[in-house]
Write a protein that holds these residues in place. Sequence first.
Motif, short mmCIF file in Angstrom:
data_model
loop_
_atom_site.label_atom_id
_atom_site.label_comp_id
_atom_site.label_asym_id
_atom_site.label_seq_id
_atom_site.Cartn_x
_atom_site.Cartn_y
_atom_site.Cartn_z
N TYR A 78 0.82 -1.21 0.00
CA TYR A 78 0.00 0.00 0.00
C TYR A 78 0.85 1.26 0.00
CZ TYR A 78 -3.11 -3.68 1.39
OH TYR A 78 -3.78 -4.87 1.43
N ASP A 126 -10.33 5.36 8.91
CA ASP A 126 -9.75 4.69 7.74
C ASP A 126 -10.79 4.57 6.63
OD1 ASP A 126 -7.34 4.37 9.06
OD2 ASP A 126 -7.83 2.37 9.78
N ASP A 129 -13.88 -2.79 -5.00
CA ASP A 129 -12.63 -2.25 -4.46
C ASP A 129 -12.69 -2.12 -2.95
OD1 ASP A 129 -11.40 -2.06 -6.92
OD2 ASP A 129 -11.96 0.03 -7.24
N ASN A 139 -6.70 4.27 -5.97
CA ASN A 139 -5.95 3.33 -5.15
C ASN A 139 -6.08 1.92 -5.71
OD1 ASN A 139 -5.06 5.20 -3.29
ND2 ASN A 139 -6.85 4.96 -1.98
N SER A 140 -5.10 1.07 -5.43
CA SER A 140 -5.20 -0.34 -5.79
C SER A 140 -4.85 -1.15 -4.55
CB SER A 140 -4.25 -0.69 -6.94
OG SER A 140 -2.92 -0.37 -6.60
N TYR A 141 -5.39 -2.35 -4.47
CA TYR A 141 -5.24 -3.15 -3.27
C TYR A 141 -4.66 -4.51 -3.64
CZ TYR A 141 -7.82 0.64 -1.38
OH TYR A 141 -8.19 1.91 -1.02
N ASP A 198 -8.15 -3.97 5.91
CA ASP A 198 -7.02 -3.22 6.46
C ASP A 198 -7.48 -2.00 7.24
OD1 ASP A 198 -4.57 -4.63 5.36
OD2 ASP A 198 -5.70 -4.29 3.54
N ASN A 224 -11.89 7.57 -3.05
CA ASN A 224 -12.39 6.63 -4.07
C ASN A 224 -13.84 6.83 -4.51
OD1 ASN A 224 -10.20 4.31 -4.35
ND2 ASN A 224 -10.27 4.96 -2.22
N TRP A 261 -10.80 6.37 2.89
CA TRP A 261 -10.96 5.59 1.66
C TRP A 261 -12.07 6.16 0.80
CZ3 TRP A 261 -14.49 2.97 -1.16
CH2 TRP A 261 -14.00 2.09 -2.14
N LYS A 298 -11.95 -5.32 -1.14
CA LYS A 298 -10.52 -5.62 -1.10
C LYS A 298 -9.81 -4.80 -0.03
CE LYS A 298 -7.29 -8.06 -3.15
NZ LYS A 298 -7.33 -9.52 -3.14
N ALA A 299 -10.34 -3.60 0.24
CA ALA A 299 -9.65 -2.67 1.15
C ALA A 299 -10.06 -2.81 2.60
CB ALA A 299 -9.89 -1.24 0.69
#
Length: 308
Positions: free
Chosen positions: A49, A298, A285, A59-61, A292, A306, A302, A288-289
Amino acid sequence: MRFINPKIDFAFKKIFGSAQSNDILISFLNALLYEGRSIIESLEILDPYLAPQIAGVKNSYLDVKALLNDGTFVIIEMQVLKVQAFGKRVLYNAAKTYALQLTRGELYQQLRPVIALTITDFEMFAEHQDVTSHFVFKERTRLSDYLQNDIELVFVELPKFQKELEHLENITDKWIYFIKTTGTLDEVPQTMATVPEIQKAFEIANEVSLTQDELNTLQQQEFFAQDQESSVAIGREEGRQEGRQEGRQEAQIELIMLSLNRLVGQLNPDLESRIQQLSIDQLDDLVKALWDFSSQEDLTAWLEANSQ
């Protein structure tokens, strides 16, 4: 003896992306990328990350990211469900990893190759039965390589791997068998234990080595994956019948809300409303996030990045 399932996001990162996993990941990548040849001698496991934050860049995960001894970046993703536009996401992650190596003032000559290794629990390419596929830039007619063939996409499709334990021929077969079956095994097969790195991977995958918090996280992800698979199937059926995907989207939102409430506490109405406005791609997405996230802050960060 019980083993965690490497196809679950948390388990995959635990086995292949932990501080003690360097030798495991070297063996795994040599097997899947280079047919078992000792091409990779050393690597550094990176935080997947950590990347420059650029306005407007999505963002990519990823599950695991590594820098090889020759300077090549390898990004690794284990994907259980075939979500919408997944092929584009794989290409995007590879291109983004390549492009974001440079900061202002740096030269193109400093760009290093990127290999995106994607392991799927579904078929990506129905037109052939090869378990592993390698894609690179080729000239369309002559099939010659591009001058800088710096991005390679490698796919391993688990459903196409049909070998039983007694028919495993090489270390590539053994690692694919490990990914596909470890979650169903109750002991380490003798033929697998002869490979030190695979034996070590089994030791990390042993449930007794996990803390209670880790077991809780793993269980939540397993339940979510099962429920999500059901919601995808329902959504596809409704989509076929009605020409739309609202059914799948509603089920996806319900599952995400349930998981977030467990992970970061009861969501306030504003956060719930913002999640309900996400597209199917954005929901995929978020799935996937979310594992975390440790707080609602958080999640808010995000959404800010996004949901524009």
